[in-house]
Design an enzyme around this catalytic site. Structure first.
Site, PDB file in Angstrom:
ATOM      1  N   ASP A  91      31.848  50.678  39.162  1.00 55.17           N
ATOM      2  CA  ASP A  91      32.462  51.173  37.439  1.00 55.17           C
ATOM      3  C   ASP A  91      31.147  50.921  36.549  1.00 55.17           C
ATOM      4  O   ASP A  91      30.001  49.848  36.421  1.00 55.17           O
ATOM      5  CB  ASP A  91      34.173  49.810  37.334  1.00 55.17           C
ATOM      6  N   ASN A 169      42.977  38.746  38.840  1.00 61.82           N
ATOM      7  CA  ASN A 169      44.026  39.858  39.709  1.00 61.82           C
ATOM      8  C   ASN A 169      44.268  40.244  40.710  1.00 61.82           C
ATOM      9  O   ASN A 169      45.441  41.557  41.298  1.00 61.82           O
ATOM     10  CB  ASN A 169      44.922  40.637  38.308  1.00 61.82           C
ATOM     11  N   HIS A 171      42.115  42.781  41.731  1.00 63.78           N
ATOM     12  CA  HIS A 171      41.595  44.041  41.281  1.00 63.78           C
ATOM     13  C   HIS A 171      40.214  44.100  42.103  1.00 63.78           C
ATOM     14  O   HIS A 171      39.857  43.176  42.703  1.00 63.78           O
ATOM     15  CB  HIS A 171      41.503  44.762  40.243  1.00 63.78           C
ATOM     16  N   GLU A 176      43.290  47.916  38.051  1.00 65.99           N
ATOM     17  CA  GLU A 176      43.957  47.041  38.336  1.00 65.99           C
ATOM     18  C   GLU A 176      45.208  47.039  39.170  1.00 65.99           C
ATOM     19  O   GLU A 176      45.980  48.109  39.861  1.00 65.99           O
ATOM     20  CB  GLU A 176      44.541  47.321  36.581  1.00 65.99           C
TER      21      GLU A 176
HETATM   22  C1  F6R Z   1      32.077  44.824  38.748  1.00 60.17           C
HETATM   23  C2  F6R Z   1      33.890  44.639  39.481  1.00 60.17           C
HETATM   24  C3  F6R Z   1      34.893  43.999  39.420  1.00 60.17           C
HETATM   25  C4  F6R Z   1      34.473  42.284  39.923  1.00 60.17           C
HETATM   26  C5  F6R Z   1      35.321  41.427  39.441  1.00 60.17           C
HETATM   27  C6  F6R Z   1      34.764  40.286  39.378  1.00 60.17           C
HETATM   28  O1  F6R Z   1      31.792  45.762  39.444  1.00 60.17           O
HETATM   29  O2  F6R Z   1      34.097  45.620  39.967  1.00 60.17           O
HETATM   30  O3  F6R Z   1      36.209  44.441  40.104  1.00 60.17           O
HETATM   31  O4  F6R Z   1      34.291  42.175  41.156  1.00 60.17           O
HETATM   32  O5  F6R Z   1      35.855  41.291  38.003  1.00 60.17           O
HETATM   33  O6  F6R Z   1      34.092  39.469  38.746  1.00 60.17           O
HETATM   34  P1  F6R Z   1      33.474  38.222  38.489  1.00 60.17           P
HETATM   35  O7  F6R Z   1      32.576  38.289  40.175  1.00 60.17           O
HETATM   36  O8  F6R Z   1      32.672  38.130  37.148  1.00 60.17           O
HETATM   37  O9  F6R Z   1      34.536  36.973  38.949  1.00 60.17           O
END
Ligand code: F6R
Length: 277
Positions: A91, A169, A171, A176
């Site tokens: 992403d 959450n 994701h 989401e």
């Molecule tokens: C980032 C991604 C997100 C993160 C998730 C956790 O490329 O795909 O799904 O893996 O938001 O983020 P952190 O590691 O910052 O808690």
């Protein structure tokens, strides 16, 4: 746990009672986030060693900083070849400039691609060398861009190993809550809770982009193997709901219960709170 055990394979040095199966998923629970990073990096390193021309799916976020630091060390100490590797990131924010340090292209260049000497030229939008991050500069082109990103993954042979973090959450990527199981790469609005969680990477909360381009749940499920990494108490509920309750679109990561090859690496802070039998 140390990088020296890499030669014997990434599961060396992991005690048998740290490994649990929940449905199809294998959980590896390690005492500290540092050990989680070492084992995650060894698994990525093993993939590169076994298939230097393979296709690796990559993630960003706070969780991956340390695994990438260790992977850079491993690539250098084991002389792993990355020239032929193709990578697809999950992403990228929209809109964002690639020069913005909070962009996922900047993140990947800083934490992995430049220090591990991935070829990055010619740099062209989403594709730099054989590394892809879903960056699209103009709004009118997003739909075509997303279709092209899906086609590029298929043309490269599909993702062999997909690295994932998890949002508080539930994701994965920026899929989401409510994301459909058959979603593919597309533009999505970011959940207010995700914008709040990621505000730490920007100077002010208002700077967090409102949207992102993300691989879909169907794109992620098409990968041959998934490696999910999570550390810290903030991820307890997300992991619990994703793997210890029936799958639901409200917890996008719970779709992974339907994937046949998932490894989840967690620290004890999360592991101790999970209802393992
Ligand atoms: C980032 C991604 C997100 C993160 C998730 C956790 O490329 O795909 O799904 O893996 O938001 O983020 P952190 O590691 O910052 O808690």
């Amino acid at each position: 746990m140390s990088l020296h055990s890499f030669q014997q394979g990434p599961s060396q040095g992991i005690e048998a009672n740290s490994i649990r199966s929940i449905g199809e998923a294998t959980f590896i629970m390690l005492p500290t986030p540092e050990e989680v990073a070492v084992v995650a990096a060894m698994k990525l390193g093993q993939f590169i060693k076994d298939d230097p021309a393979g296709v690796l799916g990559l993630a960003t976020g706070g969780t991956m900083v340390e695994p990438y630091r260790v992977l850079v060390e491993l690539i250098s100490s084991q002389s792993l070849k990355v020239d032929e590797l193709t990578t697809f990131n999950l992403d990228e924010y929209y809109p964002i400039s690639v020069e913005n340090e909070a962009s996922y292209r900047s993140y990947m260049n800083t934490h992995l691609f430049i220090p591990a000497r991935f070829p990055l030229t010619p740099a062209n939008g989403a594709q730099w060398g054989k590394t892809y991050v879903p960056y699209c500069p103009s709004e009118g082109d997003i739909e075509d861009f997303c279709d092209e990103y899906e086609r590029a993954i298929i043309a490269a042979g599909g993702v062999g190993l997909q690295l994932l973090g998890i949002g508080e959450n539930g994701h994965i990527g920026f899929n989401e809550p409510g994301s459909s199981a058959d979603s593919i790469t597309r533009i999505v609005p970011l959940d207010p809770s995700t914008r709040a969680a990621n505000a730490r990477f920007f100077s002010t909360p208002e700077e967090v982009p409102t949207h992102a381009i993300t691989m879909g749940l169907s794109t992620i499920m098409a990968s041959e193997e998934v490696l999910l990494v999570a550390t810290g108490h903030k991820k307890i509920d997300a992991i619990k709901h994703a793997f210890f309750s029936p799958p639901t679109p409200e917890i996008p990561a719970s779709i992974l219960q339907h994937h046949s090859k998932v490894t989840v690496i967690i620290d004890e802070e999360i592991g101790k709170a999970l209802p393992f039998k």
